[in-house]
Scaffold this motif. Structure first.
Motif, PDB file in Angstrom:
ATOM      1  N   ILE A 138       4.643   2.073   1.617  1.00  0.00           N
ATOM      2  CA  ILE A 138       5.731   2.670   0.824  1.00  0.00           C
ATOM      3  C   ILE A 138       6.247   3.921   1.523  1.00  0.00           C
ATOM      4  O   ILE A 138       7.459   4.118   1.695  1.00  0.00           O
TER       5      ILE A 138
ATOM      6  N   GLU B 214       8.072   0.788  -8.979  1.00  0.00           N
ATOM      7  CA  GLU B 214       7.345  -0.307  -9.623  1.00  0.00           C
ATOM      8  C   GLU B 214       5.894   0.054  -9.850  1.00  0.00           C
ATOM      9  O   GLU B 214       5.297  -0.295 -10.864  1.00  0.00           O
ATOM     10  N   LYS B 215       5.358   0.753  -8.887  1.00  0.00           N
ATOM     11  CA  LYS B 215       3.928   1.079  -8.949  1.00  0.00           C
ATOM     12  C   LYS B 215       3.624   2.248  -9.887  1.00  0.00           C
ATOM     13  O   LYS B 215       2.618   2.253 -10.591  1.00  0.00           O
ATOM     14  N   TYR B 216       4.510   3.258  -9.887  1.00  0.00           N
ATOM     15  CA  TYR B 216       4.140   4.516 -10.537  1.00  0.00           C
ATOM     16  C   TYR B 216       5.033   4.999 -11.670  1.00  0.00           C
ATOM     17  O   TYR B 216       4.777   6.056 -12.241  1.00  0.00           O
TER      18      TYR B 216
ATOM     19  N   THR C 224       0.842  -1.210   0.000  1.00  0.00           N
ATOM     20  CA  THR C 224       0.000   0.000   0.000  1.00  0.00           C
ATOM     21  C   THR C 224       0.873   1.254   0.000  1.00  0.00           C
ATOM     22  O   THR C 224       2.071   1.191   0.313  1.00  0.00           O
ATOM     23  N   ASP C 225       0.231   2.376  -0.289  1.00  0.00           N
ATOM     24  CA  ASP C 225       0.956   3.649  -0.279  1.00  0.00           C
ATOM     25  C   ASP C 225       1.475   3.970   1.118  1.00  0.00           C
ATOM     26  O   ASP C 225       2.570   4.552   1.260  1.00  0.00           O
TER      27      ASP C 225
ATOM     28  N   GLU D  71      -4.307   8.010 -15.076  1.00  0.00           N
ATOM     29  CA  GLU D  71      -4.317   6.563 -14.781  1.00  0.00           C
ATOM     30  C   GLU D  71      -5.318   5.855 -15.694  1.00  0.00           C
ATOM     31  O   GLU D  71      -5.078   4.756 -16.186  1.00  0.00           O
TER      32      GLU D  71
ATOM     33  N   MET E  30       9.643   0.035  -4.543  1.00  0.00           N
ATOM     34  CA  MET E  30       8.199  -0.264  -4.592  1.00  0.00           C
ATOM     35  C   MET E  30       7.431   0.861  -5.252  1.00  0.00           C
ATOM     36  O   MET E  30       6.508   0.649  -6.043  1.00  0.00           O
ATOM     37  N   MET E  31       7.819   2.090  -4.904  1.00  0.00           N
ATOM     38  CA  MET E  31       7.144   3.264  -5.459  1.00  0.00           C
ATOM     39  C   MET E  31       7.350   3.312  -6.973  1.00  0.00           C
ATOM     40  O   MET E  31       6.425   3.583  -7.733  1.00  0.00           O
TER      41      MET E  31
ATOM     42  N   VAL F 280       0.347   9.151  -5.018  1.00  0.00           N
ATOM     43  CA  VAL F 280       0.487   9.313  -6.458  1.00  0.00           C
ATOM     44  C   VAL F 280       0.219  10.762  -6.872  1.00  0.00           C
ATOM     45  O   VAL F 280       0.846  11.278  -7.800  1.00  0.00           O
TER      46      VAL F 280
END
Lengths: 190, 144
Positions: A6, A23-25, A2-3, B24, A20-21, A70
């Motif tokens: 992170i 990879e996600k964004y 989860t954020d 997104e 992780m951040m 984000v």
């Protein structure tokens, strides 16, 4: 992950949080930055890296209750890309930077004039009120055009409109904003 | 109001107004094809690939950690407790103000002293002139 997880890792200065951040964004950040800088991959890569670094440095100031992780990343990426665009124009001194949207080119040109860079705090407060008062679809148009500097073509595709409809709507919104700003300034000065 | 001004004004937008997911959605609907190609070109993440922190970013992170550690160590060396640290700073400011005040009063004192000396000298001169005139007048009177 989860954020919150992170953010917690990054606050402890743990590299895993950064991984992780990314990879996600990362895809989203590349999309935002490319929309402003075009397809200059080296500039995009540096910009995205700068975004991570700025986030890392100021991690204690982010409040997840006010906005999501984000959202903070998007804002940093956008502002970093804009700064890069201004610098590119200043140093390379090209009349037209290829492969970027018209609005990005116009911004790069007009920003060379220092007058266009001066924005008062009161003006920003006014802008916030104006944007908040817009209907959802108009707000999306303004944010896509003037925050993310997307071209009318990209906006049209994303919002399922024709390019002509987008341009026409934006033209009306721009006129409205200019008129309201003019009236507000007159009231401010008494 | 130019387009550049609008863009700059948007930079000050309250973050709560940007809690959207427009972009997104673009990515989700595969509308961001250009960015996929770009992502591949810059060696971005593919499915299942691990994110490797690039050297330049790693350097930046390490420098920032070192910088923050150095600042913290310096502050702790001077004064471990936060309230003591604040007191030290206030003392420094007070000391500076006192120094400046001493200089100002010194200058004023010197000016007053110099002015007095000049006044005395001038007075003496004018008295001496007056005495001479009186002597001359007496001499002239006795001659007649």
């Amino acid at each position: 992950m989860t954020d919150e997880d992170i953010l917690s890792l990054i606050k402890k200065k743990n590299d895993l949080g950064l991984s992780m951040m990314a990879e996600k964004y990362e895809k989203l950040l590349v999309y935002i930055v490319a929309g402003i800088l075009g397809s200059r991959s080296r500039d995009i890569e540096e910009c995205v890296n700068d975004t991570y670094l700025k986030f890392w440095r100021n991690v204690d100031s982010y409040d997840l209750e006010k906005a999501s992780l984000v959202t903070y990343l998007k804002v940093i990426a956008r502002n970093t890309a804009l700064n890069r665009l201004r610098d590119t124009k200043r140093h390379e001194d090209r009349t037209h930077v290829e492969d970027i949207s018209d609005i990005a080119n116009v911004y790069a040109d007009q920003s060379q004039n220092i007058e266009n860079q001066i924005v008062r705090k009161e003006d920003m407060v006014w802008m916030n009120e104006m944007i908040a008062s817009l209907p959802e679809r108009d707000r999306e148009l303004m944010i896509r055009k003037y925050f993310y500097l997307q071209s009318s073509k990209v906006i049209a595709k994303s919002m399922c409109m024709t390019v002509t409809a987008v341009d026409s709507k934006l033209s009306r919104l721009r006129t409205k904003f200019k008129q309201e700003f003019h009236n507000w300034e007159r009231e401010e000065r008494g | 109001m130019t387009d550049a001004m609008l863009v700059n004004l948007m930079s000050g937008l309250d973050i709560s107004l940007l809690n959207d997911n427009y972009l997104e959605e673009d990515l989700r609907r595969n509308r961001a094809i250009k960015s996929r190609k770009l992502l591949n070109r810059i060696g971005g993440l593919k499915e299942g690939r691990e994110f490797v922190i690039k050297d330049s970013l790693q350097d930046g992170i390490e420098q920032e950690i070192e910088r923050q550690t150095a600042i913290k160590e310096k502050e702790e060396k001077i004064c471990p407790d936060l309230s003591e640290r604040l007191e030290v700073r206030v003392d420094n400011v007070k000391r500076r103000i006192n120094r400046i005040w001493a200089i100002v009063t010194g200058i004023l004192t010197m000016a007053v002293v110099a002015g007095s000396v000049v006044a005395i000298i001038l007075k003496k001169k004018s008295s001496a002139k007056l005495l001479k005139q009186i002597e001359r007048a007496r001499t002239a009177q006795s001659a007649t």
